[in-house]
Design an enzyme around this catalytic site. Structure first.
Site, short mmCIF file in Angstrom:
data_model
loop_
_atom_site.label_atom_id
_atom_site.label_comp_id
_atom_site.label_asym_id
_atom_site.label_seq_id
_atom_site.Cartn_x
_atom_site.Cartn_y
_atom_site.Cartn_z
CB SER A 1 -51.83 23.47 -46.29
OG SER A 1 -51.92 23.38 -47.70
CE LYS B 1 -50.70 20.26 -45.12
NZ LYS B 1 -49.72 19.46 -45.74
CG HIS C 1 -55.08 19.93 -47.01
ND1 HIS C 1 -53.88 19.81 -47.69
CD2 HIS C 1 -55.59 21.11 -47.39
CE1 HIS C 1 -53.69 20.87 -48.44
NE2 HIS C 1 -54.71 21.69 -48.28
CG ASN C 2 -51.09 16.91 -47.82
OD1 ASN C 2 -51.59 17.99 -47.49
ND2 ASN C 2 -49.79 16.73 -47.85
CD GLU D 1 -51.58 18.97 -51.98
OE1 GLU D 1 -51.75 19.72 -51.01
OE2 GLU D 1 -50.46 18.47 -52.25
C1 6PG Z 1 -49.41 21.66 -48.71
C2 6PG Z 1 -48.85 20.47 -49.43
C3 6PG Z 1 -47.53 20.01 -48.90
C4 6PG Z 1 -47.04 18.73 -49.54
C5 6PG Z 1 -46.52 18.90 -50.90
C6 6PG Z 1 -46.11 17.66 -51.64
O1 6PG Z 1 -50.50 21.52 -48.20
O2 6PG Z 1 -48.76 22.71 -48.70
O3 6PG Z 1 -49.75 19.41 -49.26
O4 6PG Z 1 -47.64 19.84 -47.52
O5 6PG Z 1 -46.01 18.21 -48.81
O6 6PG Z 1 -47.40 19.60 -51.70
O7 6PG Z 1 -46.81 16.51 -51.41
P1 6PG Z 1 -46.41 15.23 -52.28
O8 6PG Z 1 -44.93 15.23 -52.41
O9 6PG Z 1 -46.87 14.04 -51.51
O10 6PG Z 1 -47.08 15.39 -53.60
#
Ligand code: 6PG
Length: 478
Positions: free
Chosen positions: A128, A183, A186-187, A190
């Site tokens: 990430s 991960k 984590h997303n 996010e």
């Molecule tokens: C990271 C992000 C990354 C992710 C994009 C877009 O941790 O660097 O989570 O891995 O792929 O930010 O995610 P979306 O297209 O689903 O918004």
């Protein structure tokens, strides 16, 4: 000289990770399906370290020091399987294949199992931090065997971001799919963080009447406090930005439809299967999905809403402070839900994940990096078996102190017709967990009424059924 590691798949993430390894003194073999990307990397950045450009798969594998470490940075899904199928036959027992894409952890479990039969270690790893993180220090979440971490870990620790206390933002997460699972969550977090920030912005604009530039200022001050984080910081920058073509606030010219590549959706799908209530993350995924339904939105535009009046200057300033409280409280809830999901996944799959270590490696490098993660790290350090973040004394105290303002903000949103699915789902979660009794008793009684699904009692052991269609006497079931 043989290469310490090879990277195949030289799009931005792949090349930036390759350069990061090279800048740390590792010799890096390069490979890409088409040679042009390899050549471009050498031409533009060849002087940053020791690269070994290769053309064929055989040449690439031959360039690697044994046991070989081969990092795949291709689009998640079928391309990953295709690359594994290409390279696995050329590898030997003890070699390590690393997948740094956003793979689904079930795919990672399958690949790990299949490659293990060949004696190859498969490390599915979360990476990430976007392009910038890949180059200058990402947060890295590797799964796979402990043995593979023994050979790979020290290298990852060098290229990973460092937290303020100097600790590298990587650790061995756990066997097989553990890294990609973490991960994924984590997303999900996010997505929730982003949704909560979006709601705060919307309220400051629609209820308090602030302009994007003023809201940028507010976010800047928040960033000096407990909300200090990468996402708050970039929010201030985005809101302060003016569109060159129109002179309008940039946020007003971007189409208001948020897309997703799928990791947030996976988080919720998996949470449903695991039975973990991640309502805040779910609302964030649904909010993006709703925003994209342009026709549905157009068809609904004339539906009536409340007559909203914006606040006067003094009330607006007070409201902004309350929104900060609501945002912080909701953030505690999303992390509580996300960590609950990791804890449950860890138990389900036998990963034995150290939740405190996860908080620690999210302190730097990743998209959700924030001062807040120091607090979570501290919470687990003082009590490694913490059942929930909300049972940490400090978080309980903070959320308790925020709750009145949080309610005021959600109520104001409802009155003004501003959707705050994230804030209100988080508040509902908080109130549901607090409740002495939930109306789930009624739900269960209804189930017994129409389907004889039975119920348990608080006052006696056993399962029971009431003869609803008969004399309504109670029978002991099962
Ligand atoms: C990271 C992000 C990354 C992710 C994009 C877009 O941790 O660097 O989570 O891995 O792929 O930010 O995610 P979306 O297209 O689903 O918004």
């Amino acid at each position: 000289e043989k290469a310490d590691i090879g990277v195949t798949g030289l799009a931005v993430m792949g090349s930036n990770l390759a350069r990061n390894f090279a800048r740390h003194g590792f010799t890096v073999a390069l490979h890409n399906r088409t040679k042009a990307k390899t050549d471009a990397l050498i031409k533009d950045h060849g002087d940053e370290g020791d690269f070994v450009p290769t053309t064929t798969a055989e040449e690439f594998v031959a360039a690697l020091e044994r046991p070989r470490r081969l990092l795949i940075m291709v689009k998640a899904g079928e391309p990953t399987d295709a690359v594994i199928a290409e390279f696995a036959p050329l590898l030997e027992s003890g070699d390590v294949i690393i997948d740094g894409g956003n793979a689904h952890f079930e795919d990672t479990r399958r690949r790990e199992r299949e490659l293990r039969e060949q004696g190859i270690h498969f490390v599915g790893t979360g990476v990430s931090g976007g392009e910038e993180g890949a180059l200058n220090g990402p947060s890295i979440m590797p799964g796979g065997s402990a043995e593979s971490y023994g050979s790979l870990g020290p290298m990852l620790e060098q290229i990973a971001a460092k937290a303020k206390d100097g600790k590298p933002c990587t650790t061995h997460i756990g066997p097989d799919g553990a890294g990609h699972f973490v991960k994924m969550v984590h997303n999900g977090i996010e997505y929730a963080d982003m949704q909560l920030i979006a709601e705060a912005y919307h309220l400051l604009r629609a209820v308090a009447g602030y302009s994007p530039a003023q809201i940028a200022e507010i976010f800047r001050t928040w960033n000096d406090g407990r909300l200090d984080s990468y996402l708050i910081q970039i929010t201030a920058e985005v809101l302060a930005h003016t569109d060159a073509a129109t002179g309008k606030p940039f946020v007003d010219v971007v189409a208001d439809q948020a897309e997703q590549k799928g990791t947030g959706r996976w988080t919720v799908q998996v949470a449903l299967d695991l039975g973990v209530p991640v309502s805040g993350i779910a609302e964030a995924v649904f909010a993006r999905s709703l925003s994209g339904h342009a026709e549905l939105r157009a068809a609904s535009r004339d539906l009536p809403g409340p007559r909203g009046t914006t606040l006067d200057e003094k009330a607006a300033a007070r409201f902004a402070d309350q929104v900060e409280q609501a945002l912080y409280a909701s953030k505690i809830v999303s992390y509580t839900q996300g960590f609950h999901q990791i804890q449950t996944g860890s138990e389900e799959y036998g990963w034995d994940i150290d939740l405190g270590a996860i908080a620690s490696i999210w302190r730097g490098g990743c998209i959700i990096r924030a001062a807040f993660l120091d607090r979570i790290t501290a919470a687990y350090a003082s009590r490694p078996d913490l059942p929930s973040l909300l049972s940490d004394e400090r978080f309980a105290q903070e959320i308790g102190a925020a709750q009145e303002d949080w309610r005021t903000v959600v109520a104001a949103a409802v009155q003004h017709g501003v959707p705050v699915p994230g804030f209100s789902a988080a508040l509902a979660y908080y109130d549901a967990l607090r409740a002495e009794r939930l109306p789930a008793a009624l739900t269960q009684a209804q189930r017994d009424f129409f389907g004889a699904h039975t119920y348990r009692r608080d006052d006696r052991e056993g399962t029971f059924h009431t003869l609803w269609g008969g004399d309504r006497s109670e029978t002991k079931a099962g």
